[in-house]
Design a protein around this motif. Structure first.
Motif, short mmCIF file in Angstrom:
data_model
loop_
_atom_site.label_atom_id
_atom_site.label_comp_id
_atom_site.label_asym_id
_atom_site.label_seq_id
_atom_site.Cartn_x
_atom_site.Cartn_y
_atom_site.Cartn_z
N LEU A 200 32.90 29.24 38.24
CA LEU A 200 33.08 30.69 38.34
C LEU A 200 32.20 31.37 37.30
CD1 LEU A 200 34.67 33.31 39.13
CD2 LEU A 200 36.32 32.66 37.37
N ARG A 201 31.43 32.35 37.76
CA ARG A 201 30.66 33.14 36.81
C ARG A 201 31.59 34.21 36.24
NH1 ARG A 201 25.56 36.33 38.96
NH2 ARG A 201 27.26 37.48 39.95
N THR A 202 31.90 34.11 34.94
CA THR A 202 32.82 35.07 34.32
C THR A 202 32.08 36.25 33.74
OG1 THR A 202 32.73 33.69 32.34
CG2 THR A 202 34.62 33.38 33.82
N GLU B 288 45.29 23.42 45.65
CA GLU B 288 45.84 22.56 44.60
C GLU B 288 46.99 21.75 45.17
OE1 GLU B 288 47.25 24.91 41.31
OE2 GLU B 288 45.44 24.57 40.16
N ARG C 49 42.33 28.63 45.23
CA ARG C 49 42.59 27.49 44.35
C ARG C 49 44.05 27.07 44.44
NH1 ARG C 49 42.47 26.58 39.48
NH2 ARG C 49 41.52 24.51 39.65
N ARG C 50 44.93 28.03 44.40
CA ARG C 50 46.36 27.70 44.47
C ARG C 50 46.70 27.03 45.78
NH1 ARG C 50 50.90 31.10 41.88
NH2 ARG C 50 50.20 31.13 39.70
N GLN D 169 36.41 24.40 36.55
CA GLN D 169 37.73 23.79 36.67
C GLN D 169 37.64 22.61 37.61
OE1 GLN D 169 39.24 27.91 37.61
NE2 GLN D 169 41.12 27.14 36.72
N TYR E 220 32.91 29.41 34.08
CA TYR E 220 34.19 28.74 33.81
C TYR E 220 34.35 27.66 34.87
CZ TYR E 220 39.20 28.33 32.71
OH TYR E 220 40.44 27.88 32.33
N PHE F 216 39.65 34.00 44.83
CA PHE F 216 39.38 32.75 44.14
C PHE F 216 40.68 32.13 43.63
CE2 PHE F 216 36.86 29.78 41.75
CZ PHE F 216 37.51 29.59 40.56
N LYS F 217 41.51 32.92 43.01
CA LYS F 217 42.77 32.41 42.45
C LYS F 217 43.63 31.82 43.54
CE LYS F 217 47.23 34.15 40.76
NZ LYS F 217 47.48 34.20 39.33
#
Lengths: 269, 742
Positions: free
Chosen positions: B352-354, B341, B337-338, B362, B360, B333-334
């Motif tokens: 995002l299910r935290t 972006e 996204r990067r 974004q 969360y 996921f991170k």
């Protein structure tokens, strides 16, 4: 005087040799489908009381502070409190280990006397440039901060640390925290005392230890890539959660909350 | 000539005519006389045969009977009955092509020049003598002319069958005997159905072909096929077709605003035909790319106008909205996204299910967006162009949301991408939901988890090598190597059997076996894809910081998915000859066709005032509106469309296109003999070449159209008849002499 110091050093080393010591855990296969909390092994300068110390019936190198119990307790709680599936066993790596890049999150503790080689500095620089995230915890006072900052100037020469404001998203990713908490080591915590540690244990010059410094290094996109929790011992809050109900309620809960927030930030930015 | 000497008349006279007996005596007398003569002759020969054997007697009998029969036939006046156009009572129209392709050089001048000379020498004198001659010049339009000497080959296009229809309509009230069409057959402006109507007029059309049927030493850029639109910063593939007459070397160059953007050497096969090549282009930033494709000419190549084509590519500045749902915080996921972006073409919104009860968000546009979780109505979900779902199981959604996701793909035309995970695909229970209808695989689920942590290398399939999604380098070999050198992935999820329409772009080598890793299929108006790993983040962390492969792959993948989703209002343009056809498809924000919209289309030429085009509903096509206009000049045009219902806007769209009237005359320069022969055969005419033009007037005279008169042509005095008689008699004498009967 010099003779006395030498005698003390010899006696100290002899005693240390007789005490049990822990070291890094044997390497094991990494399960990349899990979140792996990885602690960084590093060398420190100085001798007894600097690079090494004795506590709780064992000898500790600085990188080992609170290891492995803190790491394993936190991994358990992380899985319990979030949707993250985390490896429960503690993991450690040197910065120059070839599989470091399988751990996009790494944790350092007690960096007051940290001494990185040029190779390790280059490795950490490349690690951060690729998107890795570093959390540095449990170091107190001016002397220890300066040692860390000096190392970071070698690693990120074009960056300077900045204060992480209380409004930063990292404090609201899962739990809404008013600020980064100050957590003293269990042995210094008392319902009648302060939340900061005594100065005598830390590198001189110590300066004031009362204020938590929540600082970080940001990348060109404004994302945190290094978080430093200075003048606080988040790791001990994890390690010592079972060492008394008051400590657990007062400090461990805060340690877990900020730890969860930092991990989720690292996984989303 | 020998034929005509022997038989008095040309072959086409016998083809057009009918054999008859002109005598008024009853035919029965002829048969009776012939029968009696045959019998008497037989009796006489048999009685007088002496020692001659019967076969020889029979041979003599047959020869003598043939002579008698021929003489008797001649008495009954065999004739050829023909219908000919009555002299001075009919009109004949001659149409001469004056389009620009007729200016191409021949051995003795231009095509038009050579044709005019032949017509004046071999055709007009005879036609003028017998008919009321009508002369026309034509290109895209028809013009009546006094003299063919005034013609020049400057017409911007050719409408062969179109002008034939026009002249036939014009001359309906005139006794028209035939049409003569002199042309190279290039027809780039006629309505397609006009050829089918020609036979209905009943007028024979004789076609005269001009120019070679195959162009020697000529290259033609016969087609350039490339996307009409592309995202900023993306790479597109242009397919070009090169028609050639044999082997050779050339270079294809692509210019954008006179700057060279691509060059590709081409080696042509020895056998003449059409060779297809692909060239990749970076489209750059948002705007209009006016591209010129050009082939370097062969040595000695004369016709150069067909070596160049132009095309427009629109690079809109719009952003595609992508919704990424993830069920657990994880590294994929991170890093996804990067990777996305900073891509100006993509607007990434993530949920995002935290924890079990927390999420969360974004990239949301407002506090309300996704505040209640995954959308449960079409309008909210269909506002996105693509949907990415990570490790989040089906039980987290209602059955109506499952159906909504499926309809997002099938009805809305959106793109769906599922990633691997412990709660993904079969392990997430998606196999028993409506979503599985759209997926390219029949998901597996069993006692053992399909999602495992395992290292595996990846490689491109043949389809992946051709796909722009997987294009890390323009050179195919280098691209293959870049993929092969990627770090191993660290997890994998097995999919189950692939559906027939599934295409695998990337494979993973799991325990030595190749397994589909990136696979997709079309479903309804959209497409669904599966990426059977969640550890492409290793392509980021295990490669140097300046390596862009991970980012490049993800941007290309998501751009491809998102940009394929249609907008609620779609504007399409297509040119057909001189006409530009416009089609506007109107749907609501829930992508339901709208049949009562007010559609407004405005066309603005590069140099000239804007004008509104009348649009009307396309019968039988829900939500579609059509119109057309005739461009006035060779230039770029901007077309703006908007639609509304009861004052509520349904959207707007803009397209650019380039009109190049006349450029078509440079292409397909070889004589289109096939069309000319087709016209002739459909209408009862014939196909001619210039060297046989002298025979055409005779053929025209036998036309069954117009005012005709019947004519009887006597055949009794054909030299062939006398020669046959002589042959029969002398043959009989020679045989009898040989057999001792003389």
């Amino acid at each position: 005087m010099a003779l006395a110091r030498s005698v003390l050093l010899v006696v100290g080393l002899a005693l240390a040799a007789s005490l049990p010591a822990d070291g890094p855990l044997p390497p094991e296969e990494v399960d990349l489908s899990l979140f792996n909390f990885a602690r960084v092994e590093y060398d420190s300068t100085g001798g007894w009381g600097e690079a090494y110390y004795a506590y709780d019936g064992r000898v500790w190198q600085r990188w080992q502070t609170d290891f492995p119990e803190a790491d394993e307790n936190f991994s358990f709680r992380l899985q319990q409190l979030t949707a993250i599936l985390a490896k429960q066993k503690a993991t450690s790596r040197r910065l120059t280990d070839p599989d470091l890049f399988d751990f996009p999150f790494i944790y350092m503790s007690d960096v007051g006397w940290m001494d990185l080689t040029a190779e390790e500095q280059a490795a950490l620089r490349e690690y951060l440039a690729r998107g890795g995230f570093l959390w540095v915890d449990d170091f107190w006072g001016q002397g220890e901060w300066r040692n860390f900052e000096r190392a970071m100037r070698q690693i990120l020469p074009d960056r300077r640390w900045r204060r992480i404001p209380d409004s930063h998203p990292i404090l609201q990713t899962v739990f809404d925290l008013p600020s980064a908490p100050q957590v003293p080591a269990r042995s210094f915590a008392s319902p009648y005392g302060t939340s900061y540690e005594p100065a005598g244990l830390h590198r001189r010059p110590v300066g004031s230890l009362e204020q938590v410094n929540f600082r970080g290094y940001f990348d060109t996109h404004g994302r945190l890539m290094v978080v430093a929790t200075h003048n606080t011992d988040i790791g001990d809050g994890w390690e010592r959660e079972a060492y008394g109900q008051w400590y657990f309620e007062t400090f461990s809960t805060k340690s877990y909350a900020v730890g969860v927030n930092i991990i989720v930030y690292a996984l989303t930015h | 000539m020998i034929y005509e000497f022997l038989f008095k008349y040309p072959a086409e006279t016998f083809e057009a005519g009918r054999l008859v007996l002109a005598s008024t005596w009853p035919i029965g007398i002829l048969w009776s006389l012939l029968t009696v003569a045959t019998l008497v002759l037989a009796a006489v020969l048999i009685s007088r045969r002496s020692r001659m054997a019967m076969p020889r007697v029979a041979t003599v009998w047959a020869l003598q009977t043939s002579v008698i029969a021929l003489v008797l036939l001649l008495l009954w006046q065999p004739s050829l009955e023909v219908e000919r156009l009555k002299s001075r009572a009919n009109s004949v129209a001659v149409l001469l092509d004056r389009s620009r392709s007729m200016s191409l050089p021949e051995r003795d001048g231009s095509r038009l020049g050579v044709a005019i000379e032949a017509i004046k020498r071999d055709l007009l004198p005879q036609l003028e003598h017998a008919y009321d001659l009508r002369l026309y010049g034509f290109d895209g339009a028809l013009e009546s002319i006094e003299s063919i000497d005034t013609l020049s080959a400057t017409g911007e296009n050719s409408a062969v069958t179109g002008v034939l229809t026009q002249v036939l309509d014009e001359l309906k009230s005139v006794p028209l005997g035939a049409l003569v069409l002199v042309s190279d057959g290039a027809d780039n402006a006629s309505p397609p159905e006009s050829l089918l109507d020609l036979a209905d007029y009943g007028i024979p059309i004789h076609t005269v072909g001009v120019g070679p049927e195959r162009m020697a030493n000529d290259l033609e850029l016969s087609a350039v096929d490339l996307p009409v639109t592309a995202l900023p910063g993306s790479r597109i593939t242009a397919r070009v077709a090169v028609r050639h007459s044999g082997g050779g070397e050339t270079v294809l160059k692509v210019y954008s605003a006179e700057a060279l953007v691509a060059a590709r050497p081409i080696t042509l096969p020895i056998a003449a035909g059409v060779h297809v090549e692909e060239v990749e282009l970076d489209v750059g930033e948002a705007g209009i790319r006016d591209l010129r494709f050009s082939l370097e000419p062969l040595e000695g190549e004369l016709l150069l106008g067909n070596n160049t084509r132009r095309a427009l590519v629109e690079v809109p500045s719009r952003r595609y909205r992508v919704l990424y749902l993830e069920g657990e915080p994880r590294w994929e996921f991170k890093f996804v996204r990067r990777a996305l972006e900073g891509d100006a073409s993509l607007e990434l919104v993530t949920w995002l299910r935290t924890t079990q009860r927390k999420s969360y968000r974004q990239g949301v546009r407002s506090e309300d967006e996704l505040a209640e979780g995954f959308p449960d109505d079409r309008k909210a979900l269909f506002a996105y162009d693509a949907l990415i779902m990570g490790s989040i199981g089906a039980p987290n959604f209602s059955p109506s949301q499952h159906a909504l996701i499926r309809d997002f793909v099938g009805d809305r035309g959106g793109s769906l991408l599922l990633l691997a995970g412990r709660e993904s695909l079969g392990d997430g229970g998606w196999d028993v939901t409506a979503v599985s209808d759209a997926l390219p695989a029949k998901l597996r689920r069993g006692r053992d988890a399909t999602y495992v942590g395992t290292e595996a290398n990846v490689r491109l399939t043949r389809a992946g090598q051709a796909s722009l999604i997987c294009r890390l380098d323009a050179d195919p070999e280098r691209n293959r190597a870049l993929w092969a050198e990627l770090p191993a992935i660290g997890d994998f999820q097995s999919l189950g059997a692939l559906k027939p329409g599934a295409v695998t772009l990337v494979e993973a080598l799991v325990e030595g076996r190749a397994q589909p890793l990136l696979v997709s299929q079309h479903y309804g108006r959209g497409q669904a894809a599966i990426l059977a790993t969640a550890s492409t983040w290793r392509w980021r962390m295990h490669l140097p910081a300046d390596d862009v492969r991970h980012q490049q792959f993800w941007r290309q993948l998501v751009r491809s998915l998102a940009s394929a989703a249609p907008d609620p209002l779609q504007l399409n343009l297509a040119t057909q000859g001189r006409q530009a056809n416009i089609e506007v498809a109107v749907r609501t924000s829930e992508h339901i066709p709208v049949n009562d919209a007010r559609v407004r289309v405005v066309v603005t030429p590069q140099s000239g005032p804007a004008r509104e085009i009348e649009m009307h509903r396309s019968a039988g096509d829900d939500g579609n509106y059509v119109g057309y206009f005739i461009p006035d000049a060779n230039e770029n045009y901007r077309v703006d469309a908007e639609a509304e219902v009861e004052g509520v806007s349904l959207g707007a769209a803009t397209r650019h296109f380039r009109y190049a009237m006349g450029a078509s005359e440079d292409f397909d320069a070889a004589q289109n003999a096939g069309l000319l022969r087709d016209i002739a055969s459909r209408t009862g005419g014939a196909y001619w070449t210039l060297d046989r033009l002298g025979e055409l007037p005779s053929a025209i005279s036998f036309s069954a159209a117009g005012v005709t008169e019947r004519e009887l042509l006597s055949l009794w005095n054909m030299p062939a008849v006398f020669m046959l008689l002589l042959l029969l008699k002398s043959g009989e004498w020679l045989l009898r002499r040989r057999w001792g009967a003389v």
